[in-house]
Design an enzyme around this catalytic site. Structure first.
Site, PDB file in Angstrom:
ATOM      1  CG  ASP A  50      15.398  -7.113 -18.815  1.00  0.00           C
ATOM      2  OD1 ASP A  50      16.365  -8.073 -18.948  1.00  0.00           O
ATOM      3  OD2 ASP A  50      14.269  -7.342 -19.581  1.00  0.00           O
ATOM      4  CE1 TYR A  55      10.490  -7.850 -24.285  1.00  0.00           C
ATOM      5  CE2 TYR A  55      12.135  -6.179 -22.604  1.00  0.00           C
ATOM      6  CZ  TYR A  55      11.628  -7.915 -22.574  1.00  0.00           C
ATOM      7  OH  TYR A  55      11.463  -9.155 -22.292  1.00  0.00           O
ATOM      8  CE  LYS A  84      14.830 -10.481 -21.315  1.00  0.00           C
ATOM      9  NZ  LYS A  84      14.895  -9.048 -21.562  1.00  0.00           N
ATOM     10  CG  HIS A 117      13.112 -13.147 -25.632  1.00  0.00           C
ATOM     11  ND1 HIS A 117      13.373 -12.171 -25.813  1.00  0.00           N
ATOM     12  CD2 HIS A 117      12.176 -13.579 -24.246  1.00  0.00           C
ATOM     13  CE1 HIS A 117      12.202 -10.990 -25.213  1.00  0.00           C
ATOM     14  NE2 HIS A 117      12.324 -12.234 -24.017  1.00  0.00           N
TER      15      HIS A 117
END
Length: 231
Positions: A50, A55, A84, A117
């Site tokens: 994931d 990130y 996402k 997201h």
């Protein structure tokens, strides 16, 4: 255990591993560590990886996946890769370019799951959290149904096997589900939801803390802030 018993079937017919390895890390953790820990996760048996544009480590995570494919540990079809769509790309015309950018970073031909997201639109641009000259977050206005239609097109184009949402409250999710002309239902609403032992639950219930661990309070004045409603 046979891998097929470690997966669950999504509403579009695809299967998702029941355990996922999350690759988010605090800012103080070097992005390079994502490579090593993702490789280790695959080696010990994780097949759902994931990740997300937010990130800022999709390149390292993708390198880890490709290295484990190259050395024969896994095949591409064994890996379930989630990415996402970040809040600065919720305008419909920005959805596919955002996904294509993630695919370029991770160097894969498709993602297994692509999800919105957060249902909070921020001003489009390269800044993850755009702010004005006074330090105030800069919001955007978008019809999430149009955003969803853009995700449906990504699925039709083969860029994403499955599409879903994350952190949507029940009203926001129902808006998508009740949309006229809905082609694909979200396969998930990714939230923190897992089962603990009765003893663990008793201890947690006794805390009576009534908190969310990640509630984005600095975005609480956004008109689409989801955490004022139940999931």
């Amino acid at each position: 255990m046979d891998p097929k018993y470690q997966r669950v079937k999504l509403n579009d017919g695809h299967f998702i591993p029941i355990l996922g390895f999350g690759t988010y890390a605090p800012e103080e953790v070097p992005k390079s560590e994502a490579l090593e820990v993702t490789q280790l996760a695959i080696e010990v048996g994780f097949r759902h990886i994931d990740c997300a544009h937010l990130y800022q480590n999709e390149g390292q995570v993708g390198q880890a996946i490709r290295s484990k494919i190259a050395d024969g540990t896994v095949k591409r079809e064994d890996i379930f890769y989630t990415s996402k769509l970040w809040s600065t790309f919720l305008q419909p015309e920005l959805v596919r370019p955002a996904l294509e950018k993630s695919l370029k970073n991770v160097q894969l031909d498709y993602v297994d799951l692509y999800i919105i997201h957060f249902p909070l639109a921020l001003k489009p641009g390269e800044e993850l959290f755009p702010k004005d000259e006074n330090g105030k977050m800069m919001y955007d206005s978008v019809d999430l149904c149009r955003t969803w239609e853009a995700l449906e097109k990504c699925k039709d184009a083969g860029l994403a096997k499955s599409i879903g949402v994350s952190n949507f409250n029940h009203k926001q999710l129902e808006k998508i589900l009740n949309k006229p002309g809905l082609k694909y239902k979200p396969v998930c609403n990714q939230v923190l939801d897992f089962e603990l032992t009765p003893e663990d639950m008793k201890a947690i219930d006794g805390l009576n803390s009534n908190i969310r661990y990640y509630d984005l309070v600095f975005l609480a004045d956004h008109p689409d802030y989801p955490f004022s409603e139940e999931y």
